[in-house]
Motif scaffolding. Structure first.
Motif, PDB file in Angstrom:
ATOM      1  N   CYS A 128      -4.734 -12.875   7.928  1.00 27.35           N
ATOM      2  CA  CYS A 128      -3.747 -12.979   6.850  1.00 27.35           C
ATOM      3  C   CYS A 128      -2.965 -11.684   6.627  1.00 27.35           C
ATOM      4  N   CYS A 129      -3.506 -10.579   7.072  1.00 29.67           N
ATOM      5  CA  CYS A 129      -2.930  -9.273   6.755  1.00 29.67           C
ATOM      6  C   CYS A 129      -1.476  -9.110   7.204  1.00 29.67           C
TER       7      CYS A 129
ATOM      8  N   ILE B  84       1.225 -18.169  -4.675  1.00 32.36           N
ATOM      9  CA  ILE B  84       1.957 -16.914  -4.863  1.00 32.36           C
ATOM     10  C   ILE B  84       2.061 -16.142  -3.552  1.00 32.36           C
ATOM     11  N   GLU B  85       0.969 -16.061  -2.797  1.00 36.84           N
ATOM     12  CA  GLU B  85       1.052 -15.353  -1.508  1.00 36.84           C
ATOM     13  C   GLU B  85       1.939 -16.118  -0.530  1.00 36.84           C
ATOM     14  N   GLY B  86       1.864 -17.447  -0.536  1.00 37.62           N
ATOM     15  CA  GLY B  86       2.733 -18.215   0.343  1.00 37.62           C
ATOM     16  C   GLY B  86       4.196 -18.026   0.003  1.00 37.62           C
TER      17      GLY B  86
ATOM     18  N   GLU C 233     -11.367  -1.898   6.848  1.00 38.89           N
ATOM     19  CA  GLU C 233     -11.117  -2.173   8.263  1.00 38.89           C
ATOM     20  C   GLU C 233     -11.179  -3.673   8.547  1.00 38.89           C
ATOM     21  N   SER C 234     -12.130  -4.349   7.915  1.00 32.94           N
ATOM     22  CA  SER C 234     -12.263  -5.791   8.121  1.00 32.94           C
ATOM     23  C   SER C 234     -11.058  -6.527   7.552  1.00 32.94           C
ATOM     24  N   ALA C 235     -10.618  -6.130   6.359  1.00 27.22           N
ATOM     25  CA  ALA C 235      -9.459  -6.780   5.750  1.00 27.22           C
ATOM     26  C   ALA C 235      -8.192  -6.532   6.569  1.00 27.22           C
TER      27      ALA C 235
ATOM     28  N   GLY D  69      -1.369 -13.439   2.538  1.00 30.60           N
ATOM     29  CA  GLY D  69      -1.246 -11.985   2.518  1.00 30.60           C
ATOM     30  C   GLY D  69      -2.584 -11.312   2.306  1.00 30.60           C
ATOM     31  N   ILE D  70      -2.550 -10.072   1.835  1.00 27.19           N
ATOM     32  CA  ILE D  70      -3.780  -9.274   1.814  1.00 27.19           C
ATOM     33  C   ILE D  70      -4.735  -9.626   0.682  1.00 27.19           C
TER      34      ILE D  70
END
Length: 360
Positions: A339-340, A180-182, A332-334, A238-239
């Motif tokens: 991928c963000c 789904i993210e792809g 902050e790490s995410a 993605g996130i």
């Protein structure tokens, strides 16, 4: 310009592990086999070594991969690789042994890699990505390197039959998140859309049966997760993955569980930036009547279908370990995760804090 990168050779089917010995023997003479103790005890590693014995390939087995790999585990495996005079790496197991094999290869002048998944989820055997946690900072690093795409991927659904329900469910939802993210990432294009939609369809119809250890479910998941891997390896994620990486590094949350918890939340967040893609996600997941739905309706249907599948296979929706004082570091790490930037909707630290808060 677009491009597609995939493993040099893929072997798919029952007992493919036994049929791959000739291809493996052509890659080297002494393999470092990286796996986990549970996979070794299950007898799966012996299936591989029996095949290597027949082919005249010597090997050393390294099974000190405990959970998701960190730099210390990789360094220990690399030391064994050097000491034993290995010239290729075989990762057999879930995503952790496979990622470890990639890391050892990269540290060894890019020795040939063979990847053999025993869970249906990570897709590592199809991709140029691997994750290693930096032990000093508890930061999970996503590394992108085209040279770690394996020379050979072996997809054998019989290897996953010993996986417990919880692992099958978690890794399966990881695979669905990949698909789904792809499909919705900024870099998606027609050819990767083809992979991702077919993966969504196969995973959606197979995961419930795979959790019940039905052969048709296991076969479907072995193929579906690999197809998803071929897609997202070329366009990123993605996130949901950015946030899952962070939860895994900080709380040791199993990656697939973290993905499953975040995916419906992130889909809801991204829905206005998805065009008509949620209609096709809903269709691929078996939702009826999507062509008669408004955009709001088919977007809701897609999110609901994902949440229902996650619930049906027993994934929790809350993570009790998260504390309010952790949110700033988590966000902050995410936000800093590789991928963000691929997320269809541009995000920020404050938005990510609110998304994390939804699983508290």
């Amino acid at each position: 310009m677009y491009q597609i990168l995939m493993p040099g050779r893929t072997m798919v089917g029952e007992n493919a592990i036994s049929m791959a010995k000739e291809q493996i023997s052509g890659l080297g003479s002494h393999a470092l086999i990286i796996s986990g103790k549970i996979v070794e005890k299950s007898g799966i590693v012996k299936k591989l070594t029996d095949s290597l014995d027949e082919a005249g390939v010597s090997y050393t087995i390294f099974t000190d991969i405990k959970g998701e790999p960190d730099d210390l585990m990789v360094a220990a495996a690399k030391k064994v690789y050097d000491t034993e005079g290995c010239d290729m790496v075989i990762g057999i197991g879930g995503g952790s042994p496979q990622d470890s094999a990639k890391a050892v290869s990269a540290a060894s002048g890019y020795a040939p890699i063979v990847l053999i998944p025993t869970t249906a989820g990570s897709g590592s055997e199809a991709t140029k990505f691997y994750c290693v946690t930096e032990s000093a900072t508890d930061t999970k690093k996503l590394i992108t390197d085209e040279k770690v795409i394996p020379r050979l991927a072996v997809i054998d659904p019989t290897l996953s039959v010993t996986a417990p329900k919880s692992i099958t469910a978690a890794t399966g939802m990881d695979a669905l998140t990949h698909a789904i993210e792809g499909y919705t990432t900024k870099a998606a294009w027609e050819m990767t859309d083809m992979f991702h939609l077919k993966a969504i369809e196969i995973i959606s119809r197979s995961l419930r049966d795979a959790v019940e250890n039905k052969p048709e479910g296991r076969e479907g998941m072995a193929l579906g997760q690999y197809i998803a891997g071929m897609g997202f390896s070329n366009v990123g994620l993605g996130i949901a993955h950015s946030m899952a990486h962070t939860l895994g590094a900080v709380y040791d949350t199993p990656h697939g569980v973290a993905c499953a918890m975040m995916l419906p939340i992130v889909m809801e967040y991204n829905k206005e930036y998805s065009g008509e893609k949620y209609r096709e996600i809903a269709r691929a997941m078996g939702v009826k009547g999507v062509d008669e739905m408004s955009a709001d309706e088919y977007r809701k249907a897609a999110v609901d279908a994902v949440a229902q599948l996650s619930q049906d296979v027993g994934i929790p929706t809350k993570l009790e370990a998260i504390k309010e004082e952790d949110l700033q570091f988590l966000a902050e790490s995410a936000f800093a995760d590789a991928c963000c930037p691929g997320n269809p909707k541009d995000t920020n630290v404050e938005d990510l804090k609110e998304l994390f808060r939804k699983i508290m």
